[in-house]
Design a protein around this motif. Sequence first.
Motif, PDB file in Angstrom:
ATOM      1  N   UNK A  19      12.540 -26.155 -92.081  1.00 53.90           N
ATOM      2  CA  UNK A  19      13.631 -25.187 -92.170  1.00 53.90           C
ATOM      3  C   UNK A  19      14.254 -24.963 -90.798  1.00 53.90           C
ATOM      4  N   UNK A  20      15.580 -25.024 -90.748  1.00 52.59           N
ATOM      5  CA  UNK A  20      16.299 -24.764 -89.499  1.00 52.59           C
ATOM      6  C   UNK A  20      17.650 -24.139 -89.842  1.00 52.59           C
ATOM      7  N   UNK A  21      17.686 -22.805 -89.849  1.00 52.57           N
ATOM      8  CA  UNK A  21      18.892 -22.088 -90.260  1.00 52.57           C
ATOM      9  C   UNK A  21      19.732 -21.606 -89.080  1.00 52.57           C
ATOM     10  N   UNK A  22      19.321 -21.926 -87.852  1.00 48.15           N
ATOM     11  CA  UNK A  22      20.148 -21.561 -86.697  1.00 48.15           C
ATOM     12  C   UNK A  22      21.408 -22.414 -86.670  1.00 48.15           C
ATOM     13  N   UNK A  23      22.517 -21.800 -86.197  1.00 47.97           N
ATOM     14  CA  UNK A  23      23.776 -22.514 -86.088  1.00 47.97           C
ATOM     15  C   UNK A  23      24.324 -22.415 -84.669  1.00 47.97           C
ATOM     16  N   UNK A  24      25.111 -23.405 -84.310  1.00 50.03           N
ATOM     17  CA  UNK A  24      25.757 -23.366 -82.998  1.00 50.03           C
ATOM     18  C   UNK A  24      26.632 -22.119 -82.893  1.00 50.03           C
ATOM     19  N   UNK A  37       4.289 -16.911 -75.978  1.00 48.75           N
ATOM     20  CA  UNK A  37       3.324 -16.046 -76.668  1.00 48.75           C
ATOM     21  C   UNK A  37       3.421 -16.111 -78.191  1.00 48.75           C
ATOM     22  N   UNK A  38       4.399 -16.817 -78.708  1.00 47.95           N
ATOM     23  CA  UNK A  38       4.566 -16.892 -80.163  1.00 47.95           C
ATOM     24  C   UNK A  38       3.577 -17.889 -80.752  1.00 47.95           C
ATOM     25  N   UNK A  39       2.847 -17.460 -81.756  1.00 49.71           N
ATOM     26  CA  UNK A  39       1.857 -18.323 -82.394  1.00 49.71           C
ATOM     27  C   UNK A  39       2.531 -19.506 -83.090  1.00 49.71           C
ATOM     28  N   UNK A  40       1.947 -20.699 -82.987  1.00 53.46           N
ATOM     29  CA  UNK A  40       2.520 -21.859 -83.685  1.00 53.46           C
ATOM     30  C   UNK A  40       2.580 -21.624 -85.185  1.00 53.46           C
ATOM     31  N   UNK A  41       3.697 -21.970 -85.776  1.00 53.67           N
ATOM     32  CA  UNK A  41       3.894 -21.799 -87.214  1.00 53.67           C
ATOM     33  C   UNK A  41       4.979 -22.764 -87.672  1.00 53.67           C
ATOM     34  N   UNK A  42       4.988 -23.142 -88.968  1.00 54.71           N
ATOM     35  CA  UNK A  42       6.024 -24.065 -89.459  1.00 54.71           C
ATOM     36  C   UNK A  42       7.433 -23.536 -89.230  1.00 54.71           C
ATOM     37  N   UNK A  43       7.611 -22.199 -89.298  1.00 56.19           N
ATOM     38  CA  UNK A  43       8.918 -21.601 -89.016  1.00 56.19           C
ATOM     39  C   UNK A  43       8.713 -20.207 -88.441  1.00 56.19           C
ATOM     40  N   UNK A  54      29.977 -11.499 -86.071  1.00 57.47           N
ATOM     41  CA  UNK A  54      30.014 -10.040 -86.083  1.00 57.47           C
ATOM     42  C   UNK A  54      28.935  -9.390 -86.919  1.00 57.47           C
ATOM     43  N   UNK A  55      28.024 -10.172 -87.482  1.00 65.38           N
ATOM     44  CA  UNK A  55      26.950  -9.614 -88.311  1.00 65.38           C
ATOM     45  C   UNK A  55      25.600  -9.946 -87.703  1.00 65.38           C
ATOM     46  N   UNK A  56      24.620  -9.087 -87.989  1.00 60.91           N
ATOM     47  CA  UNK A  56      23.249  -9.329 -87.565  1.00 60.91           C
ATOM     48  C   UNK A  56      22.478  -9.927 -88.736  1.00 60.91           C
ATOM     49  N   UNK A  57      21.883 -11.102 -88.506  1.00 63.65           N
ATOM     50  CA  UNK A  57      21.168 -11.816 -89.561  1.00 63.65           C
ATOM     51  C   UNK A  57      19.778 -12.190 -89.068  1.00 63.65           C
ATOM     52  N   UNK A  58      18.859 -12.335 -90.032  1.00 69.14           N
ATOM     53  CA  UNK A  58      17.541 -12.892 -89.734  1.00 69.14           C
ATOM     54  C   UNK A  58      17.431 -14.232 -90.441  1.00 69.14           C
ATOM     55  N   UNK A  59      17.187 -15.278 -89.658  1.00 68.83           N
ATOM     56  CA  UNK A  59      17.124 -16.634 -90.206  1.00 68.83           C
ATOM     57  C   UNK A  59      15.785 -17.258 -89.810  1.00 68.83           C
ATOM     58  N   UNK A  60      15.435 -18.327 -90.495  1.00 67.14           N
ATOM     59  CA  UNK A  60      14.203 -19.050 -90.208  1.00 67.14           C
ATOM     60  C   UNK A  60      14.528 -20.354 -89.471  1.00 67.14           C
ATOM     61  N   UNK A  61      13.710 -20.678 -88.477  1.00 64.84           N
ATOM     62  CA  UNK A  61      13.911 -21.903 -87.696  1.00 64.84           C
ATOM     63  C   UNK A  61      12.572 -22.296 -87.081  1.00 64.84           C
ATOM     64  N   UNK A  62      12.458 -23.501 -86.512  1.00 65.41           N
ATOM     65  CA  UNK A  62      11.189 -23.933 -85.907  1.00 65.41           C
ATOM     66  C   UNK A  62      10.788 -23.053 -84.728  1.00 65.41           C
ATOM     67  N   UNK A  63       9.559 -23.247 -84.288  1.00 63.04           N
ATOM     68  CA  UNK A  63       9.050 -22.573 -83.091  1.00 63.04           C
ATOM     69  C   UNK A  63      10.028 -22.792 -81.938  1.00 63.04           C
ATOM     70  N   UNK A  64      10.234 -21.794 -81.061  1.00 66.56           N
ATOM     71  CA  UNK A  64      11.204 -21.948 -79.970  1.00 66.56           C
ATOM     72  C   UNK A  64      10.978 -23.190 -79.108  1.00 66.56           C
ATOM     73  N   UNK A  65       9.724 -23.561 -78.888  1.00 72.32           N
ATOM     74  CA  UNK A  65       9.431 -24.794 -78.142  1.00 72.32           C
ATOM     75  C   UNK A  65       8.555 -25.669 -79.029  1.00 72.32           C
TER      76      UNK A  65
END
Length: 441
Positions: free
Chosen positions: A158-163, A187-193, A202-213
């Motif tokens: 899953x990768x819902x982040x957009x440019x 410090x973020x625990x490894x996880x599939x998303x 202009x809106x605040x959303x919560x999306x799912x994406x891979x671990x930051x690194x």
Amino acid sequence: MGILPDFGNLFFTLGAFVVALSIIVAVHEYGHYIVGRWSGIHAEVFSLGFGPVLLSRVDRRGTRWQVALLPFGGYVKFLGDANAASSAADETVMAHLSSDQKRHTMHGAPLWARAATIFAGPAFNFLFSIVVFAGFIVWQGLPADTPRVGAVHPMPGINELREGDLITAVDGHPVAELVDFYRLAESIEPAPSVPYTVERDGRSLTVQAPHPVPARAASITLNSAARDAGMQPGDVILSVDGQPVHAFSQLPPMVAAADGAPVALEVWREGEVLSLTLTPRRTDLPLPDGGFETRWLIGLTSGTFFDHPRRSVSPLESVPMAVGEIGGIVSNSISGLYHMVTGAISTCNLSGPVGIATTSGAMASDGIDSFIWFIAVLSTAVGLLNLFPIPILDGGHLVFHAYEALAGRPPSDRVLNVLMTVGLVLLGAMMLFALGNDLLC
């Protein structure tokens, strides 16, 4: 990988090596030439290469510019020199020169002119590196401080982040600046998303994406297990020896646990899953405090799965950064040599001509930008090497000049001849040792 590339790539590798070396030598020798000219010392020959002359022309100042058959070095021969190293005067020539003419020789010029001319070779190597590094910084820019998403790279899962998304939180932790994003990523625990809170249109959303690194290869290190196994930038490691991997931070302990034994990787590449096996390599890494740490590595550098928008950098701002880059290369080189001499790290860290040639070909195959950057790094190394206080090198000549400044007279010809012979033997031994590393390590 063998000692040299296969025959199909051999000429490419040699060609890249000759180009890189020729540029560095030309820069170095031009430093000697131009500062010598400014100091009133006449150059008779500027040669790129040794041996039979292929091309030549004489300019209006009487200097012959030439390209010779053997492209593995070069020299500037000044008026009155007995040899290309300017280590001794040609007494026959000097005897027929007037006092005014002797002023235009390396051996009859004032001490300051001779020292400046000698020092100019390494100085121009450093100056060339500064120009290249600063040019790259201006051209590429630097990541902006705002944690905004640029181009998003393909990833499995899953990768819902957009440019264009502005990241305001990761896994529920607020993010204000880019530095916060990277500090939090550790410090973020490894996880599939992972949940990301973003501002989008202009809106605040919560999306799912891979671990930051994620376990994504931002780049592949030269002469590494990963490169030999055929890994490419952008590859994502899904598992190591059957254990799932979701973050880059999981890789070091998994590789270390193998203790040098081969590891089986499952790698995602553009929608295809590949099975690769590679053997980690024991590597000596420089530490911030100047020491070294020996670890098992496979040869990947980490990064995010999206680019960051970049800000422009002025030439004036880029120069201190370029100088800092050179300072890091010099510091790590000196520290590495010291730790090799003391036995703290392996002497296999010292590469010879074969290793440098192989690296030249690999960097050239990675693209013109990588090749130019490598030339600048090698130019810094050549400048540093030439400043070592070894007779026959520029640093050795500067030591002789320092002695002359203190004693009021140059060393005797007999002492110079002995020291030059010692220097030649030392330099030859160093080259043979480095070549042995290329063949045996």
